[in-house]
Design a protein around this motif. Structure first.
Motif, PDB file in Angstrom:
ATOM      1  N   THR A   1       0.828  -1.204   0.000  1.00  0.00           N
ATOM      2  CA  THR A   1       0.000   0.000   0.000  1.00  0.00           C
ATOM      3  C   THR A   1       0.862   1.253   0.000  1.00  0.00           C
ATOM      4  OG1 THR A   1      -1.728  -1.190   1.202  1.00  0.00           O
ATOM      5  CG2 THR A   1      -1.862   1.209   1.184  1.00  0.00           C
ATOM      6  N   LEU A   2       1.922   1.241   0.792  1.00  0.00           N
ATOM      7  CA  LEU A   2       2.782   2.420   0.877  1.00  0.00           C
ATOM      8  C   LEU A   2       3.679   2.563  -0.348  1.00  0.00           C
ATOM      9  CD1 LEU A   2       3.693   2.196   4.660  1.00  0.00           C
ATOM     10  CD2 LEU A   2       2.170   3.857   3.558  1.00  0.00           C
ATOM     11  N   GLU A   3       4.096   1.434  -0.933  1.00  0.00           N
ATOM     12  CA  GLU A   3       4.843   1.520  -2.199  1.00  0.00           C
ATOM     13  C   GLU A   3       3.952   2.153  -3.265  1.00  0.00           C
ATOM     14  OE1 GLU A   3       7.986   0.796  -2.429  1.00  0.00           O
ATOM     15  OE2 GLU A   3       8.482  -0.880  -1.103  1.00  0.00           O
ATOM     16  N   GLY A   4       2.660   1.753  -3.270  1.00  0.00           N
ATOM     17  CA  GLY A   4       1.721   2.272  -4.256  1.00  0.00           C
ATOM     18  C   GLY A   4       1.274   3.696  -4.010  1.00  0.00           C
TER      19      GLY A   4
ATOM     20  N   TYR B   1       1.810   6.776  -6.571  1.00  0.00           N
ATOM     21  CA  TYR B   1       0.894   7.195  -7.642  1.00  0.00           C
ATOM     22  C   TYR B   1      -0.028   8.300  -7.153  1.00  0.00           C
ATOM     23  CZ  TYR B   1      -2.729   7.116 -11.206  1.00  0.00           C
ATOM     24  OH  TYR B   1      -3.627   7.491 -12.178  1.00  0.00           O
ATOM     25  N   SER B   2      -0.576   8.121  -5.968  1.00  0.00           N
ATOM     26  CA  SER B   2      -1.469   9.145  -5.413  1.00  0.00           C
ATOM     27  C   SER B   2      -0.738  10.462  -5.211  1.00  0.00           C
ATOM     28  CB  SER B   2      -2.055   8.670  -4.080  1.00  0.00           C
ATOM     29  OG  SER B   2      -2.812   7.496  -4.254  1.00  0.00           O
ATOM     30  N   LEU B   3       0.518  10.384  -4.791  1.00  0.00           N
ATOM     31  CA  LEU B   3       1.289  11.606  -4.568  1.00  0.00           C
ATOM     32  C   LEU B   3       1.658  12.285  -5.885  1.00  0.00           C
ATOM     33  CD1 LEU B   3       3.653  10.566  -1.616  1.00  0.00           C
ATOM     34  CD2 LEU B   3       1.318  11.474  -1.566  1.00  0.00           C
ATOM     35  N   ARG B   4       2.040  11.484  -6.874  1.00  0.00           N
ATOM     36  CA  ARG B   4       2.392  12.070  -8.171  1.00  0.00           C
ATOM     37  C   ARG B   4       1.206  12.780  -8.802  1.00  0.00           C
ATOM     38  NH1 ARG B   4       4.630   7.079  -9.713  1.00  0.00           N
ATOM     39  NH2 ARG B   4       3.058   6.985 -11.363  1.00  0.00           N
ATOM     40  N   THR B   5       0.024  12.185  -8.656  1.00  0.00           N
ATOM     41  CA  THR B   5      -1.181  12.740  -9.279  1.00  0.00           C
ATOM     42  C   THR B   5      -1.964  13.656  -8.340  1.00  0.00           C
ATOM     43  OG1 THR B   5      -2.397  10.738  -8.646  1.00  0.00           O
ATOM     44  CG2 THR B   5      -1.415  10.790 -10.865  1.00  0.00           C
ATOM     45  N   LYS B   6      -1.453  13.824  -7.111  1.00  0.00           N
ATOM     46  CA  LYS B   6      -2.067  14.697  -6.099  1.00  0.00           C
ATOM     47  C   LYS B   6      -3.529  14.341  -5.829  1.00  0.00           C
ATOM     48  CE  LYS B   6       1.063  18.524  -7.090  1.00  0.00           C
ATOM     49  NZ  LYS B   6       1.222  19.959  -7.455  1.00  0.00           N
ATOM     50  N   GLN B   7      -3.756  13.031  -5.727  1.00  0.00           N
ATOM     51  CA  GLN B   7      -5.087  12.545  -5.355  1.00  0.00           C
ATOM     52  C   GLN B   7      -5.127  12.426  -3.829  1.00  0.00           C
ATOM     53  OE1 GLN B   7      -6.789   9.310  -7.688  1.00  0.00           O
ATOM     54  NE2 GLN B   7      -5.198   9.567  -9.246  1.00  0.00           N
ATOM     55  N   TRP B   8      -5.464  13.525  -3.176  1.00  0.00           N
ATOM     56  CA  TRP B   8      -5.350  13.605  -1.733  1.00  0.00           C
ATOM     57  C   TRP B   8      -6.288  12.625  -1.014  1.00  0.00           C
ATOM     58  CZ3 TRP B   8      -1.019  15.796  -1.245  1.00  0.00           C
ATOM     59  CH2 TRP B   8      -0.646  16.849  -2.075  1.00  0.00           C
ATOM     60  N   GLY B   9      -7.512  12.473  -1.512  1.00  0.00           N
ATOM     61  CA  GLY B   9      -8.444  11.543  -0.880  1.00  0.00           C
ATOM     62  C   GLY B   9      -7.938  10.119  -0.948  1.00  0.00           C
ATOM     63  N   ARG B  10      -7.417   9.738  -2.101  1.00  0.00           N
ATOM     64  CA  ARG B  10      -6.878   8.393  -2.259  1.00  0.00           C
ATOM     65  C   ARG B  10      -5.660   8.199  -1.356  1.00  0.00           C
ATOM     66  NH1 ARG B  10      -5.388   5.266  -7.909  1.00  0.00           N
ATOM     67  NH2 ARG B  10      -3.896   3.808  -7.034  1.00  0.00           N
ATOM     68  N   ALA B  11      -4.803   9.214  -1.269  1.00  0.00           N
ATOM     69  CA  ALA B  11      -3.623   9.121  -0.418  1.00  0.00           C
ATOM     70  C   ALA B  11      -4.020   8.916   1.046  1.00  0.00           C
ATOM     71  CB  ALA B  11      -2.767  10.371  -0.570  1.00  0.00           C
ATOM     72  N   LYS B  12      -5.010   9.669   1.501  1.00  0.00           N
ATOM     73  CA  LYS B  12      -5.474   9.523   2.894  1.00  0.00           C
ATOM     74  C   LYS B  12      -5.994   8.112   3.153  1.00  0.00           C
ATOM     75  CE  LYS B  12      -6.967  14.346   3.240  1.00  0.00           C
ATOM     76  NZ  LYS B  12      -8.161  15.228   3.355  1.00  0.00           N
ATOM     77  N   ARG B  13      -6.738   7.572   2.194  1.00  0.00           N
ATOM     78  CA  ARG B  13      -7.293   6.220   2.370  1.00  0.00           C
ATOM     79  C   ARG B  13      -6.172   5.175   2.430  1.00  0.00           C
ATOM     80  NH1 ARG B  13     -10.997   8.381  -1.323  1.00  0.00           N
ATOM     81  NH2 ARG B  13     -10.004   7.315  -3.082  1.00  0.00           N
ATOM     82  N   GLU B  14      -5.157   5.335   1.587  1.00  0.00           N
ATOM     83  CA  GLU B  14      -4.054   4.368   1.583  1.00  0.00           C
ATOM     84  C   GLU B  14      -3.270   4.418   2.894  1.00  0.00           C
ATOM     85  OE1 GLU B  14      -3.122   4.162  -3.222  1.00  0.00           O
ATOM     86  OE2 GLU B  14      -2.229   5.759  -2.018  1.00  0.00           O
ATOM     87  N   ILE B  15      -3.033   5.616   3.383  1.00  0.00           N
ATOM     88  CA  ILE B  15      -2.305   5.746   4.650  1.00  0.00           C
ATOM     89  C   ILE B  15      -3.138   5.171   5.799  1.00  0.00           C
ATOM     90  CG2 ILE B  15      -1.328   7.388   6.298  1.00  0.00           C
ATOM     91  CD1 ILE B  15      -0.866   9.250   3.775  1.00  0.00           C
ATOM     92  N   SER B  16      -4.442   5.476   5.791  1.00  0.00           N
ATOM     93  CA  SER B  16      -5.338   4.951   6.832  1.00  0.00           C
ATOM     94  C   SER B  16      -5.397   3.431   6.784  1.00  0.00           C
ATOM     95  CB  SER B  16      -6.739   5.539   6.650  1.00  0.00           C
ATOM     96  OG  SER B  16      -7.643   4.999   7.596  1.00  0.00           O
ATOM     97  N   ARG B  17      -5.454   2.869   5.578  1.00  0.00           N
ATOM     98  CA  ARG B  17      -5.521   1.413   5.437  1.00  0.00           C
ATOM     99  C   ARG B  17      -4.245   0.769   5.984  1.00  0.00           C
ATOM    100  NH1 ARG B  17      -7.299   1.434   0.672  1.00  0.00           N
ATOM    101  NH2 ARG B  17      -5.420   1.138  -0.584  1.00  0.00           N
TER     102      ARG B  17
END
Length: 377
Positions: free
Chosen positions: A77-80, A83-99
Motif C-alpha cells: 500500500t505504501l509503495e503504491g 501514484y497518489s502523490l504524483r497525481t495529487k489525489q489527496w483523498g486516495r492518499a489519505k485512504r491508503e495511509i489509513s488502510r
C-alpha cells in the motif's frame, strides 16, 4: 584484455491494443555490430499491470525471503502511495495511509510472530517508528504537504525494510554442491566504490544470487577492481569493467592457476532455488520474472560470453538504461543475464561515467562480510 562486448536495442512498435515487438542484438564478438535476434511479439494480455518497480530499495525489500503476507500488504500500500502523490489525489492518499495504519495495528501480533523470538526486542522500536511515521503521513496528507509526504514515505518504507530483514530466518535453501569450490554470499553485503566522479554504493543480494554475489564480494576484498577503468561506457545503456590486463577475460585464481568461471544464476519469482547454467529463454520460461530484474538504473549485471552461460568471471556492468523504456517482465535482458545487486546511492556519478567513461579508485565491503562463505578446499 578480452572484454565481453554486446549491444542492445529495444523498440516499442504500435499503440495500445496492438502489442509490443522487441528487438535485441547481443553479440559478444569484438565487432560493435551484432546480428539482431528475431522480434518477439507479445499480445496486450502480457502488458505488466500498473507501474514497474524501479526503486532499487523497493526491489531489495521485495526480494527478501520472508513469509509475512500482512507486512507485505502494508508495504504494498505504501509503495503504491507514490501514484497518489504524483497525481495529487489527496483523498486516495489519505485512504491508503489509513488502510496501512489500521492493518499494522490489527495485525501487529501476527506480524511480530514471523520474527524469530531472539530478534523481537530489536523489532519493538521499529514498530513504534512505523506507527509514528504513519501518523506524520496522515497529518501531511491532511495538510497536502507533498514534500513531507514524499520524505516520510521513504522513511517509513526504509523502516519496514529493516523490520522485514529481521524476519529472515537464515539462508533459505542449499546451494548445489557443484559450486562449493566457489565463494558464496549467504545474505547481503554493501559495497562502496570510490570513483573519479564520486562515491557509488551498491547492495549485492546473496539470497537471490549467492554464487554471483559471493564471487563479487571476494574480488572486491582482494582489491581486484581497485584502479580499474570502465572500459565500456555507453550513455543510457551500460557501464562495464572487470577485464584485467593481459589475455585473460576474467579472474585467475592464484591457488588453482585457473580461470574462475561463474554460472549464470537466476532466481525466478515463485521458485525456491535459482536456476543455473541456462537462460530462461532456453528453459522455455521467457515470460517469467526474475526476483532481481533489470528494472532499476544502476542494476548490477554479470557480463559473460553470449555462447557460454557459465562463462562469466570478473566482468560486470551497471545497467544505465531507463526502465521506462524496458517494461517490467518484458525486458529482454531479464532472464538472459544475472542481476546480483542494485545501486542505492551514486546515480549521478554513474550517469556522468556513462557519458564520458570513468575509473574505480577503490572498492570496499562496508557491511555484510559475516554472510560471506569462503570456497571449500
Amino acid at each position: 584484455m578480452a572484454r565481453f562486448q554486446y549491444s542492445f536495442q529495444a523498440a516499442l512498435v504500435g499503440l495500445l491494443g496492438v502489442g509490443f515487438s522487441f528487438f535485441l542484438s547481443m553479440g559478444w564478438a569484438p565487432s560493435a555490430q551484432a546480428a539482431p535476434i528475431a522480434s518477439v511479439a507479445l499480445p496486450v494480455a502480457y502488458l505488466p499491470p500498473g507501474d514497474a518497480i524501479t526503486d532499487p530499495n523497493a526491489l531489495l525489500r521485495y526480494s527478501l525471503p520472508i513469509d509475512s503476507p500482512d507486512i507485505r500488504k502494508v508495504q504494498d500500500t505504501l509503495e503504491g502511495l507514490n501514484y497518489s502523490l504524483r497525481t495529487k489525489q489527496w483523498g486516495r492518499a489519505k485512504r491508503e495511509i489509513s488502510r496501512s495504519t489500521k492493518l499494522l495495528n490489527r495485525k501487529h501480533s501476527a506480524i511480530e510472530s514471523t520474527i524469530p523470538e531472539e530478534r523481537r526486542a530489536q523489532a519493538a522500536p521499529l514498530f513504534e517508528d512505523i506507527s509514528a511515521q504513519l501518523e506524520t503521513l496522515q497529518t501531511a496528507a491532511q495538510d497536502k504537504d507533498l514534500e513531507t509526504l514524499w520524505s516520510t514515505r521513504k522513511s517509513v518504507l526504509g523502516t519496514i525494510g529493516d523490520l522485514e530483514y529481521l524476519m529472515v530466518k537464515g539462508f533459505p535453501y542449499e546451494v548445489p554442491a557443484d559450486y562449493d569450490s566457489l565463494p558464496q554470499l549467504k545474505g547481503r553485503a554493501t559495497i562502496e566504490f570510490k570513483t573519479n566522479e564520486g562515491p557509488v554504493t551498491v547492495v549485492v543480494d546473496g539470497y537471490s544470487a549467492p554464487v554471483t554475489a559471493g564471487n563479487f564480494v571476494d574480488l572486491v576484498g582482494r582489491g581486484f577492481y581497485d584502479g580499474m577503468t570502465f572500459d565500456r561506457a555507453e550513455e543510457n545503456y551500460v557501464l562495464q569493467t572487470g577485464d584485467p590486463e593481459g589475455p585473460e577475460a576474467g579472474f585467475i585464481d592464484p591457488k588453482t592457476k585457473e580461470y574462475r568461471a561463474i554460472p549464470l544464476e537466476i532466481l525466478v519469482e515463485g521458485d525456491e532455488t535459482p536456476t543455473y547454467g541456462a537462460t530462461l529463454e532456453e528453459l522455455g520460461r521467457f515470460l517469467e520474472k526474475p526476483v532481481l530484474p533489470f528494472n532499476s538504473f544502476g542494476a548490477l549485471g554479470m557480463a559473460r560470453p553470449e555462447s557460454e552461460p557459465d562463462g562469466g568471471s570478473s566482468q560486470f556492468f551497471f545497467f544505465l538504461f531507463e526502465p521506462e523504456l524496458t517494461p517490467a517482465g518484458l525486458n529482454l535482458l531479464d532472464g538472459r543475464y544475472a542481476v546480483f545487486g542494485y545501486t542505492i546511492d551514486g546515480k549521478d556519478a554513474l550517469d556522468l561515467m556513462g557519458r564520458q567513461g570513468g575509473k574505480i579508485i577503490s572498492a570496499k565491503v562496508i557491511d555484510g562480510l559475516d554472510s560471506f562463505v569462503a570456497p571449500k578446499a
